[in-house]
Every structure is written in structure tokens, then in C-alpha cells.
Design an enzyme around this catalytic site. Structure first.
Site, PDB file in Angstrom:
ATOM      1  N   LYS A  87       0.750  -1.319   0.022  1.00 62.01           N
ATOM      2  CA  LYS A  87       0.080   0.151  -0.070  1.00 62.01           C
ATOM      3  C   LYS A  87       0.947   1.067   0.013  1.00 62.01           C
ATOM      4  O   LYS A  87       1.937   1.348   0.804  1.00 62.01           O
ATOM      5  CB  LYS A  87      -0.863   0.106   1.296  1.00 62.01           C
ATOM      6  CG  LYS A  87      -2.024   0.821   1.017  1.00 62.01           C
ATOM      7  CD  LYS A  87      -3.105   0.024   0.821  1.00 62.01           C
ATOM      8  CE  LYS A  87      -4.453   0.706   0.819  1.00 62.01           C
ATOM      9  NZ  LYS A  87      -5.690  -0.249   0.605  1.00 62.01           N
ATOM     10  N   GLY A 186     -21.003   6.515   6.362  1.00 64.79           N
ATOM     11  CA  GLY A 186     -20.398   6.938   5.108  1.00 64.79           C
ATOM     12  C   GLY A 186     -20.880   6.767   3.624  1.00 64.79           C
ATOM     13  O   GLY A 186     -21.140   5.583   3.483  1.00 64.79           O
ATOM     14  N   GLY A 188     -19.833   7.370   0.647  1.00 60.98           N
ATOM     15  CA  GLY A 188     -18.933   7.722  -0.421  1.00 60.98           C
ATOM     16  C   GLY A 188     -18.867   6.859  -1.672  1.00 60.98           C
ATOM     17  O   GLY A 188     -20.204   6.260  -1.891  1.00 60.98           O
ATOM     18  N   VAL A 190     -18.199   3.718  -1.898  1.00 57.58           N
ATOM     19  CA  VAL A 190     -18.855   2.393  -1.667  1.00 57.58           C
ATOM     20  C   VAL A 190     -19.941   2.615  -1.208  1.00 57.58           C
ATOM     21  O   VAL A 190     -21.038   2.059  -1.457  1.00 57.58           O
ATOM     22  CB  VAL A 190     -17.582   1.751  -0.960  1.00 57.58           C
ATOM     23  CG1 VAL A 190     -18.219   0.036  -0.609  1.00 57.58           C
ATOM     24  CG2 VAL A 190     -16.315   1.531  -1.687  1.00 57.58           C
TER      25      VAL A 190
HETATM   26  P1  NAI Z   1     -14.859   7.691   0.098  1.00 57.60           P
HETATM   27  O1  NAI Z   1     -13.930   8.691   0.261  1.00 57.60           O
HETATM   28  O2  NAI Z   1     -15.389   7.904  -1.288  1.00 57.60           O
HETATM   29  O3  NAI Z   1     -16.242   7.850   1.180  1.00 57.60           O
HETATM   30  C1  NAI Z   1     -16.164   8.145   2.275  1.00 57.60           C
HETATM   31  C2  NAI Z   1     -17.361   8.438   2.972  1.00 57.60           C
HETATM   32  O4  NAI Z   1     -17.131   8.510   4.313  1.00 57.60           O
HETATM   33  C3  NAI Z   1     -17.367  10.102   2.687  1.00 57.60           C
HETATM   34  O5  NAI Z   1     -18.592  10.539   2.228  1.00 57.60           O
HETATM   35  C4  NAI Z   1     -16.907  10.807   3.960  1.00 57.60           C
HETATM   36  O6  NAI Z   1     -17.547  12.142   4.007  1.00 57.60           O
HETATM   37  C5  NAI Z   1     -17.470   9.876   4.942  1.00 57.60           C
HETATM   38  N1  NAI Z   1     -17.182   9.736   6.442  1.00 57.60           N
HETATM   39  C6  NAI Z   1     -15.716  10.303   6.721  1.00 57.60           C
HETATM   40  N2  NAI Z   1     -15.873  10.116   8.058  1.00 57.60           N
HETATM   41  C7  NAI Z   1     -16.950   9.721   8.529  1.00 57.60           C
HETATM   42  C8  NAI Z   1     -17.738   9.502   9.921  1.00 57.60           C
HETATM   43  N3  NAI Z   1     -17.076   9.849  10.819  1.00 57.60           N
HETATM   44  N4  NAI Z   1     -19.135   9.430   9.887  1.00 57.60           N
HETATM   45  C9  NAI Z   1     -19.892   9.372   8.702  1.00 57.60           C
HETATM   46  N5  NAI Z   1     -19.436   9.537   7.449  1.00 57.60           N
HETATM   47  C10 NAI Z   1     -17.702   9.934   7.232  1.00 57.60           C
HETATM   48  O7  NAI Z   1     -14.536   6.299   0.220  1.00 57.60           O
HETATM   49  P2  NAI Z   1     -14.743   4.825  -0.372  1.00 57.60           P
HETATM   50  O8  NAI Z   1     -13.978   4.652  -1.645  1.00 57.60           O
HETATM   51  O9  NAI Z   1     -16.157   4.798  -0.323  1.00 57.60           O
HETATM   52  O10 NAI Z   1     -14.175   3.995   0.548  1.00 57.60           O
HETATM   53  C11 NAI Z   1     -14.943   3.732   2.058  1.00 57.60           C
HETATM   54  C12 NAI Z   1     -13.867   2.857   2.959  1.00 57.60           C
HETATM   55  O11 NAI Z   1     -13.986   1.519   2.504  1.00 57.60           O
HETATM   56  C13 NAI Z   1     -12.546   3.142   3.368  1.00 57.60           C
HETATM   57  O12 NAI Z   1     -12.362   2.914   4.580  1.00 57.60           O
HETATM   58  C14 NAI Z   1     -11.819   2.436   2.093  1.00 57.60           C
HETATM   59  O13 NAI Z   1     -10.526   2.471   2.391  1.00 57.60           O
HETATM   60  C15 NAI Z   1     -12.613   1.273   1.925  1.00 57.60           C
HETATM   61  N6  NAI Z   1     -12.259   0.707   1.099  1.00 57.60           N
HETATM   62  C16 NAI Z   1     -12.730   0.969  -0.219  1.00 57.60           C
HETATM   63  C17 NAI Z   1     -12.524   0.207  -1.528  1.00 57.60           C
HETATM   64  C18 NAI Z   1     -12.979   1.065  -2.832  1.00 57.60           C
HETATM   65  O14 NAI Z   1     -13.085   0.023  -3.786  1.00 57.60           O
HETATM   66  N7  NAI Z   1     -13.319   2.153  -2.915  1.00 57.60           N
HETATM   67  C19 NAI Z   1     -11.995  -1.124  -1.424  1.00 57.60           C
HETATM   68  C20 NAI Z   1     -11.832  -1.505  -0.191  1.00 57.60           C
HETATM   69  C21 NAI Z   1     -11.754  -0.734   0.979  1.00 57.60           C
END
Ligand code: NAI
Length: 353
Positions: A87, A186, A188, A190
Site C-alpha cells: 500500500k 459513510g 462515499g 462504496v
Molecule cells: P470515500 O472517501 O469515497 O467515502 C468515504 C465517506 O465517508 C465520505 O463520504 C466521507 O464524507 C464519509 N465519512 C468520513 N468520516 C465519517 C464519519 N465519521 N461518519 C460518517 N461519514 C464519514 O471512500 P470509499 O472509496 O467509499 O471507501 C470507504 C471505505 O472503504 C474506506 O475505508 C476505504 O479504505 C474502504 N475500501 C474502499 C474500497 C474501494 O473500492 N473504494 C476497497 C476496499 C476498502
């Protein structure tokens, strides 16, 4: 002792075998400062995304890179992929930086790793950033190509978590998703796509995001009930689904959890393994992120290898449900987080097929 400032962390995580390689890259012109951590290449080149993030200090970034790369070794081995774990974290420069130049410099850093590390998008990075990396080296995946499968891994990550939730509800609670309450932290890349699938399957959604607008949009579009970010973890629900940042479950929040199952996409949801034990002691089934969020890495790995198509990859991701069943069988009353960790380490010692 704070592990992030423990001096032994330079070579690996305290209490763990050392990482194979750690690469520090800096580029004055673009402001790049990146740490690429190669945990293991025992099963193949180290594969795992790169994160662009604000860190409190360099040691916090190092700790994140070490922890995430070790997690990738375990995730890739559990998913049966012919890759080791790595990573990279990029320390976010001050506002106004040239994004294209930053990722071009990072591409040259990945090139210097000479194929031992393969990157992809992760938190704070995009498929456009990966195109910049691709201009400098071939060791990158998750790039959309016209007429071919690939690109943004988030939809497959969401699908993997969805099949895991379905399986866990069926096996643990004896019910279907239709009418079940799922609390998603969250919204985002995913979290939102997962909510869409859950909504289509008849689940009742409770959602929170630090960006209140995202929760309001989900409420309007998917009939979800929006709550404040601080209230989400304590919602009574069938499934609690952390899809935000790591370490959401710690000594303070675990006692608040009122879910039968915890199953979400966020990496490193438990602040410590003991927090998983504490959930287990409270009768909450915790499904480890290494096992359920592998859909994205399966997607970028098959894209990188030039294997399969959309339906073959989705079928491979769907096998996460079989692993949930196998984990419950293996666990037989023990904390599933510990059992999954031992299982992944067992797979890590096996040659990749
Ligand atoms: P992203 O950055 O698109 O979405 C994260 C969301 O969480 C954002 O909307 C943010 O505002 C929100 N957030 C942050 N802190 C918060 C809190 N305390 N309470 C509520 N909402 C909060 O990230 P993504 O890509 O959706 O990934 C989400 C998680 O899944 C991360 O931990 C990432 O490492 C993990 N992940 C993602 C993968 C992918 O394919 N994108 C693959 C494997 C794991």
C-alpha cells in the site's frame, strides 16, 4: 505506548514480522512525499491502492502505510489472489498543488519499485490520478477502458459487502434483507452504491455522513433515515455497516453498538483486535473487513492480469458469501476477527494458484 511513534514501527508493526521493503519517495517539483510499504511478496508482487491523505505527522503516515499493506497481504491471500500485500500513502501537499504533476511523480516512484509494488486508487485518489501514474509505469490498475471491464473498483467492493451482509443475515439471524434495518456510516464511493443495492433488496436504511448533504440526498432518493455522524454507531439495527474511515470501532464506541452484525467496507474498522473480542463478548457478529471488502482488489487484480470479464469478476466477488459461511464454521463460537486473521496467515503461507 503509541504504536505510531514506536521506533520499531520503521521496520514493521510492533509485535509483527517485519515488512519486506519500505520506499520513501520525495519530489521537490511536485511536492510528492510518499511511503510505499511492501509487506509481503510471498504470493506475488505486492498489490494495493494508494491513499492521498492529510496526516498529523510523518510517523502517522508511516503507521497507516504499514498497517494497510499488512492488511492487503491478508486480504489478497484470503481472496485467493496471486499477489502479496502493499500500500502507498501520499502525504497531501498544501492546497493549490498540481495534481497531475503529483501523480506523475508518484508514477515514477512506483516505476522505481521495479514491479514489486502494483498500485491502484484508494481513499482520496481517482481513476484520473491512476491514468497519470500509467503514463510513467505499467504497474497500476483500475483504469477505465472503452468497451472493456475495469476502472473504479468501488462498485465491486460494494457488491462484495452486499453479498456478505446477505449471507450473514441468513446464517446468523435467519432472515432475508427485505425488511431488515441496515445502518450505513459513510456515503462515499462504496457506501452510496451499497445503499442502492440494499434499498433495492428491501432493506430499511439509516445513514450518516460528515457531509450532511450526502445523507440528505440518500434520504430523499432511497427513503433512508439520516442521523448525525455521532449517532450512527449507536442505532438499533440488524446490520451496522462502517464505510467511512478506519478505527470506527474502539473502546468508546463498541459498548454503544446495538446491531446483531457488523459488516462494512472500511479498512481497519477495529482500532485494536481486542475491540473485536469486545464485540464478540457482547454477542455482535463482526465480519472482518479483510474478508468482506475484497471485491475491489479482485476487480483491479483481474483487470491487471487481463483475465475475465465483468460477469466472471462479479461471480468471483460473489464467492465472498461462501467465505462468510466458512468463517462462521471455522469460528464455532470464537471471535471471528481472530479466526479470520489466523485463516489469512495460513493462506499467506500457501503458494498462490
Ligand atoms: P470515500 O472517501 O469515497 O467515502 C468515504 C465517506 O465517508 C465520505 O463520504 C466521507 O464524507 C464519509 N465519512 C468520513 N468520516 C465519517 C464519519 N465519521 N461518519 C460518517 N461519514 C464519514 O471512500 P470509499 O472509496 O467509499 O471507501 C470507504 C471505505 O472503504 C474506506 O475505508 C476505504 O479504505 C474502504 N475500501 C474502499 C474500497 C474501494 O473500492 N473504494 C476497497 C476496499 C476498502
Amino acid at each position: 505506548m503509541d504504536p505510531a511513534t514506536d521506533s520499531t514501527a520503521l521496520f514493521g508493526l510492533p509485535g509483527e514480522a517485519p515488512h519486506e521493503q519500505l520506499l520513501l519517495d520525495a519530489d521537490a517539483g511536485s511536492g510528492l512525499r510518499s511511503i510505499s510499504a511492501i509487506h509481503s511478496t510471498a504470493r506475488g508482487p505486492a498489490f494495493g491502492g494508494c491513499r492521498l491523505w492529510h496526516y498529523a505527522d510523518d510517523m502517522a503516515a508511516l503507521h497507516d502505510a504499514l498497517r494497510l499493506s499488512q492488511g492487503m497481504s491478508l486480504k489478497n491471500s484470503l481472496a485467493g489472489l496471486p499477489f502479496g500485500g502493499g500500500k502507498a500513502v501520499l502525504l497531501r501537499p498544501a492546497d493549490g498543488f498540481d495534481r497531475a504533476a503529483l501523480f506523475a511523480a508518484f508514477g515514477r516512484a512506483v516505476a522505481r519499485a521495479g514491479g514489486h509494488y502494483i498500485t491502484a486508487e484508494d481513499g482520496g485518489t481517482t481513476t484520473a490520478d491512476m491514468r497519470q501514474v500509467q503514463r510513467e509505469c505499467a504497474w497500476v490498475s483500475g483504469i477505465p477502458r472503452a468497451g472493456a471491464f475495469g476502472g473504479d473498483p468501488s462498485p465491486r467492493t460494494a457488491y462484495g459487502v452486499f453479498v456478505a451482509i446477505e449471507a450473514a443475515l441468513r446464517l446468523q439471524v435467519g432472515r432475508a434483507l427485505d425488511g431488515a434495518t441496515v445502518a450505513v456510516q459513510g456515503l462515499g464511493a462504496v457506501g452510496l452504491q451499497l445503499c442502492e443495492r440494499l434499498h433495492a433488496a428491501g432493506a430499511r436504511l439509516v445513514v450518516a455522513d460528515v457531509h450532511a448533504r450526502r445523507a440528505a440526498d440518500a434520504a430523499a432518493r432511497l427513503g433512508a433515515r439520516g442521523v448525525g455522524p455521532d449517532a450512527l454507531l449507536a442505532q438499533p439495527c440488524d446490520v451496522l455497516t462502517p464505510c467511512a474511515m478506519g478505527a470506527a470501532l474502539d473502546a468508546r464506541t463498541v459498548p454503544q453498538v446495538r446491531a446483531a452484525i457488523v459488516c462494512g467496507a472500511a479498512n481497519n474498522q477495529l482500532a485494536t483486535p481486542e475491540d473485536g473480542d469486545a464485540l464478540h463478548a457482547r454477542g455482535v457478529l463482526y465480519l472482518p473487513d479483510d474478508l468482506v471488502n475484497a471485491g475491489g482488489i479482485v476487480s483491479v487484480a483481474r483487470e491487471y492480469l487481463g483475465q475475465g470479464d465483468e460477469s466472471a469478476v462479479m461471480a468471483e466477488v460473489a464467492r465472498i458469501a461462501d467465505r462468510v459461511r466458512e468463517l462462521l464454521e471455522r469460528a464455532a463460537g470464537q471471535p471471528p476477527g481472530r479466526v479470520a486473521d489466523a485463516w489469512a496467515r495460513e493462506c499467506l503461507r500457501e503458494p498462490a494458484t
